[in-house]
Scaffold this motif. Structure first.
Motif, mmCIF file in Angstrom:
data_model
loop_
_atom_site.group_PDB
_atom_site.id
_atom_site.type_symbol
_atom_site.label_atom_id
_atom_site.label_comp_id
_atom_site.label_asym_id
_atom_site.label_seq_id
_atom_site.Cartn_x
_atom_site.Cartn_y
_atom_site.Cartn_z
ATOM 1 N N TYR A 1 -3.665 -12.813 17.287
ATOM 2 C CA TYR A 1 -3.744 -13.596 18.454
ATOM 3 C C TYR A 1 -2.675 -14.743 18.853
ATOM 4 C CZ TYR A 1 -6.128 -16.921 21.904
ATOM 5 O OH TYR A 1 -6.236 -17.486 22.668
ATOM 6 N N TRP B 1 0.415 -14.198 18.834
ATOM 7 C CA TRP B 1 1.355 -13.533 18.608
ATOM 8 C C TRP B 1 2.655 -14.125 19.462
ATOM 9 C CZ3 TRP B 1 3.569 -10.531 22.911
ATOM 10 C CH2 TRP B 1 2.809 -10.380 24.116
ATOM 11 N N LYS B 2 2.386 -14.669 20.659
ATOM 12 C CA LYS B 2 3.611 -15.229 21.540
ATOM 13 C C LYS B 2 3.999 -16.446 21.006
ATOM 14 C CE LYS B 2 1.478 -13.732 25.637
ATOM 15 N NZ LYS B 2 0.580 -14.097 27.007
ATOM 16 N N ARG C 1 6.433 -10.980 31.697
ATOM 17 C CA ARG C 1 5.422 -11.573 32.856
ATOM 18 C C ARG C 1 5.738 -10.766 33.994
ATOM 19 N NH1 ARG C 1 7.036 -18.000 31.173
ATOM 20 N NH2 ARG C 1 5.444 -18.130 29.248
ATOM 21 N N GLU D 1 -11.879 -12.227 22.885
ATOM 22 C CA GLU D 1 -10.845 -12.478 23.858
ATOM 23 C C GLU D 1 -9.840 -13.279 22.832
ATOM 24 O OE1 GLU D 1 -12.166 -13.667 28.160
ATOM 25 O OE2 GLU D 1 -13.600 -14.752 26.665
ATOM 26 N N LYS D 2 -10.062 -13.395 21.613
ATOM 27 C CA LYS D 2 -8.904 -14.123 20.806
ATOM 28 C C LYS D 2 -8.312 -13.176 20.018
ATOM 29 C CE LYS D 2 -10.245 -18.859 20.609
ATOM 30 N NZ LYS D 2 -10.675 -20.169 19.822
ATOM 31 N N SER D 3 -7.795 -12.016 20.390
ATOM 32 C CA SER D 3 -7.230 -10.914 19.738
ATOM 33 C C SER D 3 -5.717 -10.441 20.595
ATOM 34 C CB SER D 3 -8.119 -9.451 19.775
ATOM 35 O OG SER D 3 -8.325 -9.387 21.048
ATOM 36 N N TYR D 4 -5.018 -9.916 19.974
ATOM 37 C CA TYR D 4 -3.905 -9.583 20.485
ATOM 38 C C TYR D 4 -3.887 -8.711 21.919
ATOM 39 C CZ TYR D 4 0.427 -6.584 21.652
ATOM 40 O OH TYR D 4 1.268 -5.789 22.021
ATOM 41 N N THR E 1 -5.284 -10.585 25.018
ATOM 42 C CA THR E 1 -4.165 -11.500 25.477
ATOM 43 C C THR E 1 -3.492 -10.578 26.766
ATOM 44 O OG1 THR E 1 -2.295 -11.015 23.920
ATOM 45 C CG2 THR E 1 -3.900 -13.149 23.656
ATOM 46 N N LYS F 1 -5.585 -10.183 29.585
ATOM 47 C CA LYS F 1 -5.695 -11.377 30.370
ATOM 48 C C LYS F 1 -4.507 -11.448 31.163
ATOM 49 C CE LYS F 1 -6.491 -16.213 29.782
ATOM 50 N NZ LYS F 1 -6.645 -17.195 28.801
ATOM 51 N N ASP F 2 -3.197 -11.288 30.615
ATOM 52 C CA ASP F 2 -1.996 -11.391 31.524
ATOM 53 C C ASP F 2 -2.014 -10.648 32.600
ATOM 54 O OD1 ASP F 2 -0.808 -13.215 29.566
ATOM 55 O OD2 ASP F 2 -0.064 -11.941 28.463
#
Length: 313
Positions: A144, A146-147, A171, A208-211, A214, A217-218
């Motif tokens: 999660y 990872w960024k 992005r 929602e708290k997984s790689y 995210t 979500k992006d």
């Protein structure tokens, strides 16, 4: 390798760890250095490391993304030793230094690294031995965050400018996919679920708290209510009798291990699966586990973005 040689090497590494003598971070690295904040505290690393060893898949993805080819990496459990989304050119020449979570310390030492990258979830138990070999940078965990981890890897590798370019490109790519799917409002109205069939365990629905969450979500994609049942936000397990809990507007599914032992074969043949809206509407898609689940980085994420646009567009 003889038993005598193995014991000698292990003893030597243990001595280095205890005495702080050697080429690792207990003794200052040769040449100009900088300090990196890590999960184990401040660590001095070379300004421009040239012989990097990575001990997990996210660290390998970060290095490749930043244009750094490690001299060594742990085996990801695949035929080639590396995850399939990485090209042969990207991984050619990288030496196998054992398995994730259990690196071969002698193999790592023989490569004479000037930097080692991993995380506490995999290598907290190996940290003392690893830092006796070379400056070792660990993040707290993988997946999660990872960024944030990528920024630590970039700082350790001396690649902050390259990292900024990679993030900006990602992005822009995500925005392009959102536009291709009809814009932010339409993307948000499309509920997407990620299901993973796991050998020896129940089927996993990613929260929602997984790689992978995210990345969704992006792009601005919606998620069904079931994801809020996820333990610690990471995942929610369902039995074959409850697989329809995972239904959504679109469903992506992957398999880890043998499909039969992971219950994929059983579930995909079941009436519950076939009656799910995503399946009936031909919006269920098989995905590559190595890319979508195991990769954990910007190089993997770019491939995922392309597939999201192709499948949902």
């Amino acid at each position: 390798m003889s038993r005598t040689r193995a014991l000698t090497t292990t003893a030597a590494l243990a001595a280095l760890a205890l005495t702080g003598c050697g080429t690792g971070q207990n003794a200052a690295p040769e040449g100009e250095t900088r300090t990196v904040n890590t999960a184990m505290g401040k660590v001095r690393v070379p300004v421009a490391p040239k012989r990097v060893v990575v001990l997990d898949t996210a660290e390998l993805d970060s290095a490749i993304t930043l244009g750094v080819k490690p001299v060594g990496a742990t085996n990801a459990g695949t035929r080639s030793g590396f995850l399939g989304y990485l090209s042969k050119d990207q991984v050619s020449g990288i030496k196998n230094v054992g398995t994730i979570g259990s690196p071969n310390l002698e193999a790592v030492n023989e490569l004479k690294p000037d930097l080692i990258l991993s995380n506490k979830a995999r290598d907290a138990k190996n940290y003392t031995s690893l830092k006796a070999i070379a400056p070792t940078v660990l993040t707290e965990t993988t997946g999660y965050p990872w960024k944030e981890n990528f920024r630590v890897h970039a700082a350790a590798l001396g690649k902050k400018q390259a990292a900024a370019k990679a993030v900006a490109a990602y992005r822009a790519h995500a925005r392009k996919v959102t536009d291709a799917l009809g814009g932010p409002d339409r993307a948000k109205r499309t509920e997407v679920n990620i299901v993973r069939f796991v050998e020896g365990a129940d089927t996993r629905v990613y929260g929602e708290k997984s790689y992978i969450a995210t990345v969704l979500k992006d792009v601005g994609l919606g998620r069904p209510a079931v994801v809020h049942r996820a333990t610690d936000g990471f995942s929610y397990d369902v039995s074959p009798e409850r697989i329809d809990d995972a239904d959504a507007d679109a469903l992506f599914y992957a398999t880890y291990g043998d499909p039969k032992k992971a219950k994929e074969t059983q579930i995909l043949r079941s009436g519950l699966w076939k009656r799910m809206a995503a399946v009936r509407n031909e919006r269920s898609f098989r995905i590559d586990d190595e890319t979508w689940i195991q990769g954990i980085g910007y190089t993997a994420a770019d491939t995922i973005l392309d597939e999201l646009q192709q499948r949902l567009g």
